[in-house]
Write a protein that holds these residues in place. Structure first.
Motif, PDB file in Angstrom:
ATOM      1  N   VAL A 180       0.864  -1.169   0.000  1.00  0.00           N
ATOM      2  CA  VAL A 180       0.000   0.000   0.000  1.00  0.00           C
ATOM      3  C   VAL A 180       0.905   1.225   0.000  1.00  0.00           C
ATOM      4  N   ILE A 181       0.597   2.157  -0.886  1.00  0.00           N
ATOM      5  CA  ILE A 181       1.318   3.428  -0.934  1.00  0.00           C
ATOM      6  C   ILE A 181       0.263   4.535  -0.928  1.00  0.00           C
ATOM      7  N   PRO A 182       0.635   5.732  -0.494  1.00  0.00           N
ATOM      8  CA  PRO A 182      -0.355   6.811  -0.472  1.00  0.00           C
ATOM      9  C   PRO A 182      -0.949   7.049  -1.862  1.00  0.00           C
ATOM     10  N   GLY A 184       3.748   6.564  -9.825  1.00  0.00           N
ATOM     11  CA  GLY A 184       5.014   5.881 -10.100  1.00  0.00           C
ATOM     12  C   GLY A 184       6.211   6.804  -9.938  1.00  0.00           C
ATOM     13  N   GLU A 185       6.085   8.042 -10.401  1.00  0.00           N
ATOM     14  CA  GLU A 185       7.170   9.015 -10.243  1.00  0.00           C
ATOM     15  C   GLU A 185       7.403   9.348  -8.775  1.00  0.00           C
ATOM     16  N   TRP A 186       6.314   9.456  -8.003  1.00  0.00           N
ATOM     17  CA  TRP A 186       6.456   9.710  -6.575  1.00  0.00           C
ATOM     18  C   TRP A 186       7.198   8.565  -5.893  1.00  0.00           C
ATOM     19  N   TYR A 226       9.201   6.315  -7.276  1.00  0.00           N
ATOM     20  CA  TYR A 226      10.576   6.314  -7.778  1.00  0.00           C
ATOM     21  C   TYR A 226      11.426   7.273  -6.939  1.00  0.00           C
ATOM     22  N   SER A 227      10.946   8.498  -6.769  1.00  0.00           N
ATOM     23  CA  SER A 227      11.692   9.497  -5.992  1.00  0.00           C
ATOM     24  C   SER A 227      11.846   9.080  -4.534  1.00  0.00           C
ATOM     25  N   ALA A 228      10.792   8.528  -3.952  1.00  0.00           N
ATOM     26  CA  ALA A 228      10.849   8.102  -2.549  1.00  0.00           C
ATOM     27  C   ALA A 228      11.861   6.978  -2.350  1.00  0.00           C
ATOM     28  N   ILE A 229      11.915   6.030  -3.281  1.00  0.00           N
ATOM     29  CA  ILE A 229      12.886   4.935  -3.179  1.00  0.00           C
ATOM     30  C   ILE A 229      14.302   5.470  -3.353  1.00  0.00           C
ATOM     31  N   CYS A 230      14.480   6.402  -4.273  1.00  0.00           N
ATOM     32  CA  CYS A 230      15.809   7.012  -4.456  1.00  0.00           C
ATOM     33  C   CYS A 230      16.271   7.693  -3.179  1.00  0.00           C
ATOM     34  N   GLU A 231      15.374   8.417  -2.537  1.00  0.00           N
ATOM     35  CA  GLU A 231      15.719   9.103  -1.294  1.00  0.00           C
ATOM     36  C   GLU A 231      16.007   8.123  -0.165  1.00  0.00           C
ATOM     37  N   ALA A 232      15.340   6.968  -0.170  1.00  0.00           N
ATOM     38  CA  ALA A 232      15.573   5.963   0.870  1.00  0.00           C
ATOM     39  C   ALA A 232      16.986   5.387   0.770  1.00  0.00           C
ATOM     40  N   ARG A 257      18.857   0.505  -6.472  1.00  0.00           N
ATOM     41  CA  ARG A 257      18.828   1.020  -7.836  1.00  0.00           C
ATOM     42  C   ARG A 257      17.403   0.826  -8.327  1.00  0.00           C
ATOM     43  N   VAL A 258      16.929   1.779  -9.105  1.00  0.00           N
ATOM     44  CA  VAL A 258      15.525   1.726  -9.515  1.00  0.00           C
ATOM     45  C   VAL A 258      15.375   2.276 -10.935  1.00  0.00           C
ATOM     46  N   VAL A 259      14.444   1.687 -11.673  1.00  0.00           N
ATOM     47  CA  VAL A 259      14.119   2.123 -13.026  1.00  0.00           C
ATOM     48  C   VAL A 259      12.606   2.315 -13.101  1.00  0.00           C
ATOM     49  N   LEU A 260      12.177   3.453 -13.631  1.00  0.00           N
ATOM     50  CA  LEU A 260      10.767   3.717 -13.872  1.00  0.00           C
ATOM     51  C   LEU A 260      10.464   3.376 -15.325  1.00  0.00           C
ATOM     52  N   LEU A 261       9.469   2.514 -15.534  1.00  0.00           N
ATOM     53  CA  LEU A 261       9.090   2.102 -16.879  1.00  0.00           C
ATOM     54  C   LEU A 261       7.643   2.492 -17.174  1.00  0.00           C
ATOM     55  N   VAL A 262       7.403   2.906 -18.401  1.00  0.00           N
ATOM     56  CA  VAL A 262       6.049   3.167 -18.883  1.00  0.00           C
ATOM     57  C   VAL A 262       5.859   2.292 -20.119  1.00  0.00           C
ATOM     58  N   ASP A 263       4.891   1.404 -20.038  1.00  0.00           N
ATOM     59  CA  ASP A 263       4.646   0.421 -21.101  1.00  0.00           C
ATOM     60  C   ASP A 263       5.926  -0.334 -21.476  1.00  0.00           C
ATOM     61  N   GLY A 264       6.711  -0.661 -20.459  1.00  0.00           N
ATOM     62  CA  GLY A 264       7.924  -1.444 -20.669  1.00  0.00           C
ATOM     63  C   GLY A 264       9.145  -0.675 -21.128  1.00  0.00           C
ATOM     64  N   GLU A 265       8.996   0.612 -21.362  1.00  0.00           N
ATOM     65  CA  GLU A 265      10.120   1.444 -21.802  1.00  0.00           C
ATOM     66  C   GLU A 265      10.684   2.225 -20.626  1.00  0.00           C
ATOM     67  N   PRO A 266      11.999   2.139 -20.375  1.00  0.00           N
ATOM     68  CA  PRO A 266      12.585   2.874 -19.256  1.00  0.00           C
ATOM     69  C   PRO A 266      12.534   4.388 -19.486  1.00  0.00           C
ATOM     70  N   MET A 267      12.039   5.107 -18.477  1.00  0.00           N
ATOM     71  CA  MET A 267      11.919   6.562 -18.554  1.00  0.00           C
ATOM     72  C   MET A 267      12.921   7.279 -17.649  1.00  0.00           C
ATOM     73  N   ARG A 268      13.202   6.690 -16.493  1.00  0.00           N
ATOM     74  CA  ARG A 268      14.163   7.245 -15.529  1.00  0.00           C
ATOM     75  C   ARG A 268      14.893   6.080 -14.890  1.00  0.00           C
ATOM     76  N   ALA A 269      16.159   6.297 -14.561  1.00  0.00           N
ATOM     77  CA  ALA A 269      16.940   5.242 -13.912  1.00  0.00           C
ATOM     78  C   ALA A 269      18.030   5.861 -13.061  1.00  0.00           C
TER      79      ALA A 269
END
Length: 121
Positions: free
Chosen positions: A44-46, A84-86, A88-94, A98-110
């Motif tokens: 569960v995430i906010p 998803g962006e939120w 991603y940022s929260a995990i990076c701050e933790a 290493r984390v990759v954000l994907l949209v429809d299987g395509e990496p957008m941020r890493a």
């Protein structure tokens, strides 16, 4: 549109834990809701939830990123990317992951990989 994150440990020599990273992360509002099996559970995430799969395949990128989190916003598909962006940022701050954000299987941020070579193309 499907929004997902792939997650792995920054220190690949460490012992991977299937359930542990999400218990240790200090992200406000993050909690384990349903631990269905050793390799599948819900977080569960906010503003929504994540369906988590643990599948450390032998090949890359799954060896380095064995957790796949699929995002589902309470507001519907239109808000999945924002959520998803939120996360991603929260995990990076933790830290420690290493984390990759994907949209429809395509990496957008890493955090630790070149987006153009993520799938080995």
């Amino acid at each position: 549109m499907t929004v997902s994150l792939m997650l792995g440990q920054l220190d690949p020599t460490g012992s991977p834990q299937q359930f542990g990273p999400f218990v240790r992360m200090e992200i406000p509002g993050l909690q384990v809701l349903d631990h269905r099996s050793a390799d599948s559970w819900t977080l569960v995430i906010p503003g929504g939830r994540c369906e988590v799969a643990y599948d450390p395949e032998d090949g890359e990128p799954f060896r380095s990123y064995p957790y796949v989190l699929t995002i589902y916003s309470d507001a519907g598909k239109r808000d999945d990317l924002r959520l998803g962006e939120w996360l991603y940022s929260a995990i990076c701050e933790a830290g420690d992951y290493r984390v990759v954000l994907l949209v429809d299987g395509e990496p957008m941020r890493a955090t630790s990989v070149d987006l153009d070579s993520f799938w080995g193309d």
